[in-house]
Design an enzyme around this catalytic site. Sequence first.
Site, PDB file in Angstrom:
ATOM      1  N   ASP A 231     -27.360  13.891  18.835  1.00 42.80           N
ATOM      2  CA  ASP A 231     -26.389  14.948  18.542  1.00 42.80           C
ATOM      3  C   ASP A 231     -26.839  15.757  17.335  1.00 42.80           C
ATOM      4  O   ASP A 231     -26.244  15.677  16.255  1.00 42.80           O
ATOM      5  CB  ASP A 231     -25.001  14.331  18.333  1.00 42.80           C
ATOM      6  CG  ASP A 231     -24.467  13.710  19.610  1.00 42.80           C
ATOM      7  OD1 ASP A 231     -24.711  14.281  20.687  1.00 42.80           O
ATOM      8  OD2 ASP A 231     -23.818  12.648  19.538  1.00 42.80           O
TER       9      ASP A 231
ATOM     10  N   LYS B 295     -30.198  11.003  24.828  1.00 36.91           N
ATOM     11  CA  LYS B 295     -29.181  11.880  25.416  1.00 36.91           C
ATOM     12  C   LYS B 295     -29.218  13.219  24.701  1.00 36.91           C
ATOM     13  O   LYS B 295     -29.137  13.273  23.470  1.00 36.91           O
ATOM     14  CB  LYS B 295     -27.791  11.256  25.275  1.00 36.91           C
ATOM     15  CG  LYS B 295     -26.682  12.147  25.828  1.00 36.91           C
ATOM     16  CD  LYS B 295     -25.368  11.405  25.912  1.00 36.91           C
ATOM     17  CE  LYS B 295     -24.486  11.531  24.696  1.00 36.91           C
ATOM     18  NZ  LYS B 295     -23.813  12.829  24.537  1.00 36.91           N
TER      19      LYS B 295
ATOM     20  N   ASP C 204     -26.611  15.657  29.135  1.00 31.68           N
ATOM     21  CA  ASP C 204     -25.150  15.498  29.177  1.00 31.68           C
ATOM     22  C   ASP C 204     -24.482  16.863  29.079  1.00 31.68           C
ATOM     23  O   ASP C 204     -24.043  17.274  28.002  1.00 31.68           O
ATOM     24  CB  ASP C 204     -24.759  14.587  27.999  1.00 31.68           C
ATOM     25  CG  ASP C 204     -23.270  14.355  27.881  1.00 31.68           C
ATOM     26  OD1 ASP C 204     -22.542  14.613  28.843  1.00 31.68           O
ATOM     27  OD2 ASP C 204     -22.843  13.889  26.799  1.00 31.68           O
ATOM     28  N   LEU C 205     -24.418  17.589  30.207  1.00 34.39           N
ATOM     29  CA  LEU C 205     -23.840  18.935  30.186  1.00 34.39           C
ATOM     30  C   LEU C 205     -22.508  19.012  30.927  1.00 34.39           C
ATOM     31  O   LEU C 205     -21.864  20.066  30.937  1.00 34.39           O
ATOM     32  CB  LEU C 205     -24.839  19.955  30.771  1.00 34.39           C
ATOM     33  CG  LEU C 205     -26.162  20.101  30.010  1.00 34.39           C
ATOM     34  CD1 LEU C 205     -27.046  21.150  30.677  1.00 34.39           C
ATOM     35  CD2 LEU C 205     -25.942  20.446  28.554  1.00 34.39           C
ATOM     36  N   LYS C 206     -22.112  17.942  31.599  1.00 42.63           N
ATOM     37  CA  LYS C 206     -20.783  17.826  32.235  1.00 42.63           C
ATOM     38  C   LYS C 206     -20.411  19.058  33.060  1.00 42.63           C
ATOM     39  O   LYS C 206     -19.418  19.751  32.755  1.00 42.63           O
ATOM     40  CB  LYS C 206     -19.703  17.575  31.177  1.00 42.63           C
ATOM     41  CG  LYS C 206     -19.914  16.310  30.356  1.00 42.63           C
ATOM     42  CD  LYS C 206     -18.750  16.057  29.423  1.00 42.63           C
ATOM     43  CE  LYS C 206     -18.887  14.816  28.590  1.00 42.63           C
ATOM     44  NZ  LYS C 206     -19.898  14.880  27.522  1.00 42.63           N
ATOM     45  N   LEU C 207     -21.163  19.310  34.115  1.00 43.82           N
ATOM     46  CA  LEU C 207     -20.920  20.506  34.922  1.00 43.82           C
ATOM     47  C   LEU C 207     -19.583  20.430  35.666  1.00 43.82           C
ATOM     48  O   LEU C 207     -19.157  19.353  36.090  1.00 43.82           O
ATOM     49  CB  LEU C 207     -22.071  20.720  35.924  1.00 43.82           C
ATOM     50  CG  LEU C 207     -23.269  21.509  35.374  1.00 43.82           C
ATOM     51  CD1 LEU C 207     -23.980  20.755  34.276  1.00 43.82           C
ATOM     52  CD2 LEU C 207     -24.237  21.848  36.491  1.00 43.82           C
ATOM     53  N   HIS C 208     -18.936  21.582  35.833  1.00 47.25           N
ATOM     54  CA  HIS C 208     -17.656  21.676  36.546  1.00 47.25           C
ATOM     55  C   HIS C 208     -17.465  23.129  36.969  1.00 47.25           C
ATOM     56  O   HIS C 208     -17.130  23.980  36.139  1.00 47.25           O
ATOM     57  CB  HIS C 208     -16.515  21.221  35.619  1.00 47.25           C
ATOM     58  CG  HIS C 208     -15.191  21.087  36.291  1.00 47.25           C
ATOM     59  ND1 HIS C 208     -14.080  20.591  35.659  1.00 47.25           N
ATOM     60  CD2 HIS C 208     -14.797  21.369  37.556  1.00 47.25           C
ATOM     61  CE1 HIS C 208     -13.056  20.567  36.508  1.00 47.25           C
ATOM     62  NE2 HIS C 208     -13.465  21.045  37.666  1.00 47.25           N
ATOM     63  N   ASP C 209     -17.689  23.416  38.260  1.00 51.53           N
ATOM     64  CA  ASP C 209     -17.547  24.788  38.765  1.00 51.53           C
ATOM     65  C   ASP C 209     -17.452  24.693  40.286  1.00 51.53           C
ATOM     66  O   ASP C 209     -17.336  23.588  40.828  1.00 51.53           O
ATOM     67  CB  ASP C 209     -18.753  25.644  38.306  1.00 51.53           C
ATOM     68  CG  ASP C 209     -18.420  27.129  38.191  1.00 51.53           C
ATOM     69  OD1 ASP C 209     -17.734  27.651  39.102  1.00 51.53           O
ATOM     70  OD2 ASP C 209     -18.846  27.765  37.217  1.00 51.53           O
ATOM     71  N   ILE C 210     -17.526  25.805  40.982  1.00 51.62           N
ATOM     72  CA  ILE C 210     -17.451  25.733  42.448  1.00 51.62           C
ATOM     73  C   ILE C 210     -18.731  25.068  42.981  1.00 51.62           C
ATOM     74  O   ILE C 210     -19.777  25.092  42.310  1.00 51.62           O
ATOM     75  CB  ILE C 210     -17.226  27.128  43.097  1.00 51.62           C
ATOM     76  CG1 ILE C 210     -18.372  28.087  42.749  1.00 51.62           C
ATOM     77  CG2 ILE C 210     -15.878  27.699  42.687  1.00 51.62           C
ATOM     78  CD1 ILE C 210     -18.327  29.392  43.539  1.00 51.62           C
ATOM     79  N   PRO C 211     -18.650  24.447  44.175  1.00 52.16           N
ATOM     80  CA  PRO C 211     -19.785  23.662  44.678  1.00 52.16           C
ATOM     81  C   PRO C 211     -21.118  24.420  44.691  1.00 52.16           C
ATOM     82  O   PRO C 211     -22.152  23.896  44.278  1.00 52.16           O
ATOM     83  CB  PRO C 211     -19.345  23.288  46.106  1.00 52.16           C
ATOM     84  CG  PRO C 211     -17.856  23.228  46.022  1.00 52.16           C
ATOM     85  CD  PRO C 211     -17.463  24.315  45.053  1.00 52.16           C
TER      86      PRO C 211
ATOM     87  N   THR D 285     -12.160  10.771  27.230  1.00 48.73           N
ATOM     88  CA  THR D 285     -11.415   9.822  26.386  1.00 48.73           C
ATOM     89  C   THR D 285     -10.507  10.562  25.389  1.00 48.73           C
ATOM     90  O   THR D 285      -9.643   9.957  24.773  1.00 48.73           O
ATOM     91  CB  THR D 285     -12.366   8.869  25.633  1.00 48.73           C
ATOM     92  OG1 THR D 285     -13.444   9.624  25.119  1.00 48.73           O
ATOM     93  CG2 THR D 285     -12.883   7.785  26.537  1.00 48.73           C
TER      94      THR D 285
ATOM     95  N   GLY E 128     -24.971   6.752  19.175  1.00 51.71           N
ATOM     96  CA  GLY E 128     -25.364   7.881  18.338  1.00 51.71           C
ATOM     97  C   GLY E 128     -25.537   7.486  16.890  1.00 51.71           C
ATOM     98  O   GLY E 128     -26.557   6.936  16.481  1.00 51.71           O
ATOM     99  N   ARG E 129     -24.468   7.726  16.105  1.00 51.69           N
ATOM    100  CA  ARG E 129     -24.566   7.568  14.648  1.00 51.69           C
ATOM    101  C   ARG E 129     -25.010   6.197  14.139  1.00 51.69           C
ATOM    102  O   ARG E 129     -25.699   6.145  13.120  1.00 51.69           O
ATOM    103  CB  ARG E 129     -23.239   8.001  14.008  1.00 51.69           C
ATOM    104  CG  ARG E 129     -23.075   9.521  14.051  1.00 51.69           C
ATOM    105  CD  ARG E 129     -21.647   9.943  13.931  1.00 51.69           C
ATOM    106  NE  ARG E 129     -20.858   9.540  15.097  1.00 51.69           N
ATOM    107  CZ  ARG E 129     -19.556   9.758  15.225  1.00 51.69           C
ATOM    108  NH1 ARG E 129     -18.895  10.359  14.267  1.00 51.69           N
ATOM    109  NH2 ARG E 129     -18.917   9.389  16.326  1.00 51.69           N
TER     110      ARG E 129
HETATM  111  O1  C5P Z   1     -22.207   8.688  17.263  1.00 52.36           O
HETATM  112  P1  C5P Z   1     -21.570   7.984  18.428  1.00 52.36           P
HETATM  113  O2  C5P Z   1     -22.196   6.635  18.742  1.00 52.36           O
HETATM  114  O3  C5P Z   1     -20.064   7.899  18.312  1.00 52.36           O
HETATM  115  O4  C5P Z   1     -21.913   8.930  19.664  1.00 52.36           O
HETATM  116  C1  C5P Z   1     -21.442   8.674  20.962  1.00 52.36           C
HETATM  117  C2  C5P Z   1     -21.924   9.728  21.915  1.00 52.36           C
HETATM  118  O5  C5P Z   1     -21.287   9.529  23.170  1.00 52.36           O
HETATM  119  C3  C5P Z   1     -21.618  11.169  21.491  1.00 52.36           C
HETATM  120  O6  C5P Z   1     -22.684  11.998  21.985  1.00 52.36           O
HETATM  121  C4  C5P Z   1     -20.325  11.451  22.202  1.00 52.36           C
HETATM  122  O7  C5P Z   1     -20.152  12.824  22.464  1.00 52.36           O
HETATM  123  C5  C5P Z   1     -20.523  10.674  23.498  1.00 52.36           C
HETATM  124  N1  C5P Z   1     -19.283  10.326  24.200  1.00 52.36           N
HETATM  125  C6  C5P Z   1     -18.290   9.555  23.606  1.00 52.36           C
HETATM  126  N2  C5P Z   1     -17.148   9.257  24.303  1.00 52.36           N
HETATM  127  C7  C5P Z   1     -17.002   9.684  25.559  1.00 52.36           C
HETATM  128  C8  C5P Z   1     -17.988  10.450  26.178  1.00 52.36           C
HETATM  129  C9  C5P Z   1     -19.138  10.744  25.448  1.00 52.36           C
HETATM  130  O8  C5P Z   1     -18.430   9.134  22.470  1.00 52.36           O
HETATM  131  N3  C5P Z   1     -15.923   9.358  26.239  1.00 52.36           N
END
Ligand code: C5P
Length: 232
Positions: A10, A32, A59-66, A119, A210-211
């Site tokens: 990120d 990712k 991780d671009l999470k597409l959502h549009d018409i088919p 989430t 991530g972090r």
């Molecule tokens: O830094 P951290 O470990 O919290 O990063 C988690 C990654 O997973 C981030 O890129 C975040 O956008 C992604 N993510 C998430 N929860 C979700 C979906 C994706 O934390 N439900």
Amino acid sequence: MGKDVIVACDFSSKEQVMQFLDKFTNVKPFVKIGMELFYAEGPSIVREIKARGHKIFLDLKLHDIPNTVSKAMHVLSSLDVDMTNLHAAGATAMMQGALKGLTREDGTRPILIAVTQLTSTDQQTMETDLLIKEPIDKVVMHYAETAKNAGLDGVVCSPLEAQKVHDVCGKNFITVTPGVRFADGDVGDQKRVMTPAQAKIIGSDYIVVGRPITAAPDPVAAYERCVKEFIG
Ligand code: C5P
């Protein structure tokens, strides 16, 4: 299905992400790439990271018409990513279109997974904003089943849902789970977390971290600790 740790890169610029990846000289983690980095740097960032030997979850999470999603997925597939995703809310025809667009001439394609309910969406938001009155757990499992029936490979879900997704959709249906923290680490803004070792026990296929890795004093050591706890 191979288990792996996916490092959430990120970052908002090529300079930052390359500075981070330069630390990994021996191992080349599965990474990712999200909207922030992709929109900042464009498709070339995917090609460059791939050329360094990393597997990529775009991780671009597409959502549009088919038709639109199918054509967009065709472009992403040609970038040679290993995994990508869409919103199951786009429904069956969109998911099938996505699979068609992703499939290369030789029949191979990246792993395709679905986001069920974000989430950040809770029961109340679902009821008031989306007018969905069913319990959120039921909605998440229904979306997972719909994704499976459309031919997708799995879902992104909370580690707390992974076991149930496997019960409902079968153990070969992939669960990709963020919200992972070391037992002695900072939780940050994640609310429901699991350690890599717990994620292993409940049967996550891929954990997204991530972090705990990107912000660690020694990211390579943190990555290796994660792999050791999750894969063994
Ligand atoms: O830094 P951290 O470990 O919290 O990063 C988690 C990654 O997973 C981030 O890129 C975040 O956008 C992604 N993510 C998430 N929860 C979700 C979906 C994706 O934390 N439900």
